[in-house]
Scaffold this motif. Structure first.
Motif, PDB file in Angstrom:
ATOM      1  N   THR A  13       1.096  -1.034  -0.059  1.00  0.00           N
ATOM      2  CA  THR A  13      -0.034  -0.071  -0.055  1.00  0.00           C
ATOM      3  C   THR A  13       0.863   1.165   0.035  1.00  0.00           C
ATOM      4  O   THR A  13       1.542   1.558   0.950  1.00  0.00           O
ATOM      5  N   LYS A  15       2.149   4.923   0.664  1.00  0.00           N
ATOM      6  CA  LYS A  15       1.856   5.623   1.855  1.00  0.00           C
ATOM      7  C   LYS A  15       0.787   6.866   1.361  1.00  0.00           C
ATOM      8  O   LYS A  15       0.022   7.113   2.031  1.00  0.00           O
ATOM      9  N   PRO A  17      -1.703   7.003  -1.853  1.00  0.00           N
ATOM     10  CA  PRO A  17      -1.930   6.474  -3.116  1.00  0.00           C
ATOM     11  C   PRO A  17      -2.465   7.381  -3.766  1.00  0.00           C
ATOM     12  O   PRO A  17      -2.650   7.172  -5.012  1.00  0.00           O
ATOM     13  N   TYR A  21      -0.424   6.986  -7.465  1.00  0.00           N
ATOM     14  CA  TYR A  21      -0.872   6.380  -8.728  1.00  0.00           C
ATOM     15  C   TYR A  21      -1.175   7.062  -9.971  1.00  0.00           C
ATOM     16  O   TYR A  21      -1.015   6.518 -11.195  1.00  0.00           O
ATOM     17  N   THR A  49       6.279   1.231   0.748  1.00  0.00           N
ATOM     18  CA  THR A  49       5.362   2.433   1.242  1.00  0.00           C
ATOM     19  C   THR A  49       5.462   3.720  -0.066  1.00  0.00           C
ATOM     20  O   THR A  49       4.676   4.526  -0.164  1.00  0.00           O
ATOM     21  N   TYR A 100      -8.644   5.183  -4.826  1.00  0.00           N
ATOM     22  CA  TYR A 100      -7.763   6.290  -4.382  1.00  0.00           C
ATOM     23  C   TYR A 100      -7.828   7.632  -5.326  1.00  0.00           C
ATOM     24  O   TYR A 100      -7.619   8.670  -4.923  1.00  0.00           O
TER      25      TYR A 100
END
Length: 105
Positions: A13, A15, A17, A21, A49, A100
Motif C-alpha cells: 500500500t 503511503k 496512493p 497512482y 510505502t 484512490y
C-alpha cells in the motif's frame, strides 16, 4: 525489510496512493500508446510505502520503457535484481488505483 521477489502493487500500500497512482498510470498510458501494451514491476529493496517502478512494453520486461520514482525517471540498474519478478498489466493497476483516484465530489 525488503519485499518478496514476486511482490506487486496488490501486495503493498503506497503511503500516499492518491498522489502515487496518477503519475504511474500516466506513464503506463504513454508506454501503451507507443508500444501497444504496458506492464509494471515494483522495486523490491524497500518497504513498499512508495515503491519505485519499472515499466516495460512486454510482460517479460525485456522492452523497458523506463524506471520511475513517483513519476520521475531514473536509470535502473542493469542487472535486474532489484525488480519484482511478477508484472502487473495496465488494466490491473487502474483497477487497483480507482478507489484512490476517483473523485468523491
Amino acid at each position: 525489510m525488503a519485499l518478496a521477489l514476486d511482490a506487486t502493487l496488490a501486495d503493498v500500500t503506497p503511503k500516499h496512493p492518491a498522489t502515487y497512482y496518477p503519475p504511474l498510470i500516466k506513464r503506463l498510458n504513454e508506454c501503451a500508446s507507443g508500444h501497444g501494451s504496458a506492464y509494471v514491476r515494483i522495486g523490491t529493496d524497500g518497504s513498499g510505502t512508495a515503491p519505485y517502478y519499472l515499466i516495460s512494453a512486454d510482460e517479460e520486461g525485456k522492452q523497458i520503457f523506463g524506471a520511475f520514482d513517483y513519476g520521475h525517471p531514473f536509470t535502473p540498474s542493469s542487472d535486474g535484481t532489484h525488480w519484482s519478478t511478477k508484472p502487473m498489466g495496465i488494466h490491473e493497476v487502474v483497477a487497483l488505483a480507482v478507489p484512490y483516484i476517483t473523485s468523491t465530489a
